[in-house]
Design an enzyme around this catalytic site. Structure first.
Site, PDB file in Angstrom:
ATOM      1  N   TYR A 185      -6.368   4.968   6.094  1.00  0.00           N
ATOM      2  CA  TYR A 185      -5.925   3.646   5.339  1.00  0.00           C
ATOM      3  C   TYR A 185      -7.077   3.452   4.229  1.00  0.00           C
ATOM      4  CZ  TYR A 185      -4.769  -1.164   4.861  1.00  0.00           C
ATOM      5  OH  TYR A 185      -4.764  -2.584   4.276  1.00  0.00           O
ATOM      6  N   LYS A 212      -7.216   2.807   0.123  1.00  0.00           N
ATOM      7  CA  LYS A 212      -7.330   1.692  -0.277  1.00  0.00           C
ATOM      8  C   LYS A 212      -8.914   2.026  -1.261  1.00  0.00           C
ATOM      9  CE  LYS A 212      -4.304  -0.813   1.216  1.00  0.00           C
ATOM     10  NZ  LYS A 212      -3.372  -1.662   0.150  1.00  0.00           N
ATOM     11  N   SER A 233      -7.952  -3.593  -0.411  1.00  0.00           N
ATOM     12  CA  SER A 233      -8.577  -4.153   1.118  1.00  0.00           C
ATOM     13  C   SER A 233     -10.120  -4.235   1.115  1.00  0.00           C
ATOM     14  CB  SER A 233      -7.952  -3.234   1.948  1.00  0.00           C
ATOM     15  OG  SER A 233      -8.420  -3.771   3.416  1.00  0.00           O
TER      16      SER A 233
END
Length: 258
Positions: free
Chosen positions: A156, A160, A143
């Protein structure tokens, strides 16, 4: 029709919907047969039917990517049912939205287990087969949050960032074995995840749709969101290139620079 991946066999985790679905369909359009792995039965069956309508074979596997035995069985199924494995796409991913002060250990573990550990387990399970045939493509879905932190998404982003670093390190480990390892870094794509973010970040009196439109118009220099198909086209590029490895490429309409 040009089919640069004709005769190749791919696995796509998280292949039922969203970015995983877009990648699976683009690989099929390029000629690959696809094993779709997910925990969502109905969307998984629909994507499999769409792959078959493109003239390719499709297999289905219900897989929790955090469980090594299930991931090992997924690799074995692709080899047994479809006849091999050439391309592994680790796309299964989850998100939750919390500031660090409210982030629980359970939230942290869930996101890290699916996004980072799931990628590791998929790569580890596939490597013996890819090494034996001295050829393979591993494509991990990271991401832009794997290159730049975002508030309320620290866990998160951490997961990533881990995928990006893991991708680069593994690429160097297998660089002389005919295996490439690259990462796709999606920007703003209208998926279930981004609907949740648009809801979380909407202004007072703003609908989710209005929030979504505002975010893509204000954050993306091109003024339009990216699509699952965009990610699929980059996956096809990675799958066909012999000398591109260790890269984490943004597909974000100019949102980020690095």
């Amino acid at each position: 029709m040009d089919e640069p991946l004709k005769g190749r066999i791919a696995i796509v985790t998280g292949g039922a919907r969203g970015i995983g679905r877009g990648i699976a369909l683009e690989l099929a359009r390029a000629g690959a047969d696809v094993l779709l792995a997910d925990l969502l039965d109905a969307p998984l069956a629909k994507t499999a039917n769409d792959v078959r309508e493109l003239g390719r074979r499709a297999a289905l596997a219900k897989v929790d990517v955090t469980q090594s035995a299930q991931v090992d069985a997924m690799i074995a199924q692709a080899i047994g049912e479809l006849g091999g494995l050439d391309i592994l796409v680790n796309c299964a991913g989850v998100i939750s939205i919390h500031p660090v002060s409210e982030l629980t250990e359970k939230d942290w573990d869930f996101v890290m287990d699916v996004n980072a550990k799931g990628t590791f387990l998929g790569c580890k399970a596939a490597l013996p087969h890819l090494r034996a045939q001295r050829r393979g493509r591993i494509i991990n879905v990271a991401s832009i949050a794997g290159k730049e932190g975002f508030p309320n998404l620290a866990h998160y982003s951490a997961s990533k960032f881990a995928v990006v670093g893991f991708t680069n390190a593994l690429a160097k480990e297998v660089a002389r074995e005919g295996i490439t390892v690259n990462a796709i870094c999606p920007g703003i794509v209208r998926t279930y995840m981004w609907d949740r973010l648009a809801d979380e970040w909407k202004n007072a009196g703003e609908s989710v749709e209005e929030s979504w439109q505002r975010h893509q118009l204000t954050l993306i220099p091109q003024g339009r969101a990216q699509t699952p198909e965009d990610m699929g086209r980059l996956a096809v590029f990675f799958a066909t290139m012999d000398n591109v490895t260790g890269q984490a490429v943004n597909v974000d309409g100019g949102f980020t620079f690095h």
